[in-house]
Design a protein around this motif. Structure first.
Motif, mmCIF file in Angstrom:
data_model
loop_
_atom_site.group_PDB
_atom_site.id
_atom_site.type_symbol
_atom_site.label_atom_id
_atom_site.label_comp_id
_atom_site.label_asym_id
_atom_site.label_seq_id
_atom_site.Cartn_x
_atom_site.Cartn_y
_atom_site.Cartn_z
ATOM 1 N N LEU A 16 17.879 106.020 -38.443
ATOM 2 C CA LEU A 16 17.651 107.467 -38.587
ATOM 3 C C LEU A 16 17.472 107.862 -40.038
ATOM 4 C CD1 LEU A 16 17.351 110.414 -37.531
ATOM 5 C CD2 LEU A 16 19.825 110.658 -37.512
ATOM 6 N N PHE A 17 18.549 107.145 -40.758
ATOM 7 C CA PHE A 17 18.301 107.506 -42.163
ATOM 8 C C PHE A 17 17.176 106.781 -42.889
ATOM 9 C CE2 PHE A 17 19.393 105.798 -46.540
ATOM 10 C CZ PHE A 17 19.604 106.871 -47.456
ATOM 11 N N VAL A 18 16.846 105.678 -42.446
ATOM 12 C CA VAL A 18 15.621 105.006 -42.878
ATOM 13 C C VAL A 18 14.174 105.764 -42.519
ATOM 14 C CG1 VAL A 18 14.254 102.713 -42.658
ATOM 15 C CG2 VAL A 18 16.595 102.829 -42.914
ATOM 16 N N LEU A 19 14.304 106.271 -41.394
ATOM 17 C CA LEU A 19 13.158 106.931 -40.775
ATOM 18 C C LEU A 19 13.177 108.231 -41.769
ATOM 19 C CD1 LEU A 19 13.335 106.278 -37.064
ATOM 20 C CD2 LEU A 19 11.498 105.640 -38.863
ATOM 21 N N GLN A 20 14.161 109.099 -41.968
ATOM 22 C CA GLN A 20 14.303 110.280 -42.895
ATOM 23 C C GLN A 20 13.446 109.792 -44.178
ATOM 24 O OE1 GLN A 20 18.376 111.263 -42.332
ATOM 25 N NE2 GLN A 20 17.831 112.879 -40.562
ATOM 26 N N GLN A 21 14.270 108.760 -44.703
ATOM 27 C CA GLN A 21 13.744 108.588 -46.116
ATOM 28 C C GLN A 21 12.116 108.154 -46.156
ATOM 29 O OE1 GLN A 21 15.571 108.916 -48.928
ATOM 30 N NE2 GLN A 21 17.134 109.636 -47.492
ATOM 31 N N LEU A 22 11.747 107.196 -45.097
ATOM 32 C CA LEU A 22 10.313 107.169 -45.021
ATOM 33 C C LEU A 22 9.519 108.454 -45.018
ATOM 34 C CD1 LEU A 22 9.971 104.072 -42.791
ATOM 35 C CD2 LEU A 22 9.196 104.132 -44.829
ATOM 36 N N TRP A 23 9.910 109.416 -43.963
ATOM 37 C CA TRP A 23 9.107 110.840 -43.938
ATOM 38 C C TRP A 23 9.123 111.549 -45.075
ATOM 39 C CZ3 TRP A 23 6.066 112.468 -40.649
ATOM 40 C CH2 TRP A 23 5.776 114.047 -40.917
ATOM 41 N N ALA A 24 10.313 111.461 -46.045
ATOM 42 C CA ALA A 24 10.255 112.178 -47.230
ATOM 43 C C ALA A 24 9.247 111.310 -48.023
ATOM 44 C CB ALA A 24 11.663 112.217 -47.780
ATOM 45 N N GLY A 25 9.425 110.131 -48.129
ATOM 46 C CA GLY A 25 8.503 109.568 -49.018
ATOM 47 C C GLY A 25 6.867 109.823 -48.568
ATOM 48 N N LEU A 26 6.657 109.740 -47.307
ATOM 49 C CA LEU A 26 5.227 109.981 -46.809
ATOM 50 C C LEU A 26 4.753 111.600 -47.031
ATOM 51 C CD1 LEU A 26 5.118 108.546 -43.075
ATOM 52 C CD2 LEU A 26 3.421 107.962 -45.404
ATOM 53 N N LYS A 27 5.890 112.318 -47.143
ATOM 54 C CA LYS A 27 5.431 113.921 -47.679
ATOM 55 C C LYS A 27 5.193 113.858 -48.842
ATOM 56 C CE LYS A 27 8.278 117.216 -46.112
ATOM 57 N NZ LYS A 27 9.439 117.984 -45.696
ATOM 58 N N ILE A 28 5.962 113.434 -49.908
ATOM 59 C CA ILE A 28 5.834 113.292 -51.341
ATOM 60 C C ILE A 28 4.221 112.665 -51.475
ATOM 61 C CG2 ILE A 28 6.321 112.248 -53.520
ATOM 62 C CD1 ILE A 28 9.322 112.671 -52.431
ATOM 63 N N PHE A 29 3.970 111.516 -50.798
ATOM 64 C CA PHE A 29 2.622 110.797 -51.045
ATOM 65 C C PHE A 29 1.544 111.851 -50.339
ATOM 66 C CE2 PHE A 29 -0.760 108.366 -49.434
ATOM 67 C CZ PHE A 29 -1.032 107.828 -50.336
ATOM 68 N N GLY A 30 1.561 112.476 -49.283
ATOM 69 C CA GLY A 30 0.808 113.184 -48.851
ATOM 70 C C GLY A 30 0.536 114.580 -49.757
ATOM 71 N N GLU A 31 1.563 115.240 -50.460
ATOM 72 C CA GLU A 31 1.248 116.066 -51.406
ATOM 73 C C GLU A 31 0.365 115.646 -52.552
ATOM 74 O OE1 GLU A 31 5.225 117.610 -52.137
ATOM 75 O OE2 GLU A 31 5.404 118.444 -50.194
ATOM 76 N N TRP A 32 0.935 114.372 -53.127
ATOM 77 C CA TRP A 32 0.295 113.803 -54.314
ATOM 78 C C TRP A 32 -1.290 113.712 -53.748
ATOM 79 C CZ3 TRP A 32 -2.348 109.130 -54.443
ATOM 80 C CH2 TRP A 32 -2.816 108.789 -55.622
ATOM 81 N N LEU A 33 -1.550 112.932 -52.713
ATOM 82 C CA LEU A 33 -2.801 112.892 -52.402
ATOM 83 C C LEU A 33 -3.548 113.896 -52.238
ATOM 84 C CD1 LEU A 33 -4.836 110.394 -51.419
ATOM 85 C CD2 LEU A 33 -3.987 110.885 -48.958
ATOM 86 N N TYR A 34 -3.156 115.154 -51.577
ATOM 87 C CA TYR A 34 -3.900 116.318 -51.466
ATOM 88 C C TYR A 34 -4.165 116.862 -53.001
ATOM 89 C CZ TYR A 34 -4.767 121.155 -50.419
ATOM 90 O OH TYR A 34 -5.293 122.457 -50.509
#
Length: 156
Positions: A16-34
């Motif tokens: 769960l911790f790993v998935l939460q960290q991955l999700w946070a990283g994906l959100k940051i990447f998605g904002e940067w990509l946008y």
């Protein structure tokens, strides 16, 4: 020694911790990509509609080229259905179904539909009767808008 339930609980918490960290990283990447994509798109100088369709000669050329492509694809699809039907009657090597469907998909749906009915070929196969008919409807709508729009700008 810990029980199996406790071990599974610890593994679950770690996942769960790993998935939460991955999700946070994906959100940051998605904002940067946008942000990057919006900056990139805004930096492109798109021509205005009047500049794009102001050249009558270019519009006529594009209209004629697109109409020629559509005619070519439909004649090709019609011929392929006829050739495949003839090959089937003579028990010779056939044209693959995927090729027939690809030609119909890339602009030859009307020719394919007419060829199916003229040669009575592939009329019992659902992927042809439904698929080619749907492709024809979509292409009819698309060509009506595109050719109608280009025709208006090219000839009026």
């Amino acid at each position: 020694m810990e029980t199996a339930k406790e071990i599974l609980y610890i593994i679950g918490q770690a996942l769960l911790f790993v998935l939460q960290q991955l999700w946070a990283g994906l959100k940051i990447f998605g904002e940067w990509l946008y942000k990057w994509l919006t900056n990139w798109v805004s930096s492109i100088n798109f021509p205005t509609v009047m500049k794009l369709f102001g050249d009558v000669k270019a519009n006529r050329t594009l209209f004629i080229a697109l109409a020629a492509y559509i005619i070519f694809m439909n004649v090709w699809a019609f011929r392929l259905f006829g050739k495949d039907k003839g090959s089937a009657k003579r028990k010779q090597r056939r044209i693959s179904e995927s090729k027939l469907l690809k030609v119909c998909f890339f602009g030859g749906a009307a020719g394919g539909l007419i060829g199916m009915n003229v040669f009575h070929h592939k009329t019992l196969h659902k992927k042809f009767t439904i698929g080619v008919t749907l492709m024809f409807i979509v292409q009819l709508i698309l060509y009506s808008f595109v050719l109608g729009f280009l025709g208006f700008w090219a000839f009026f």
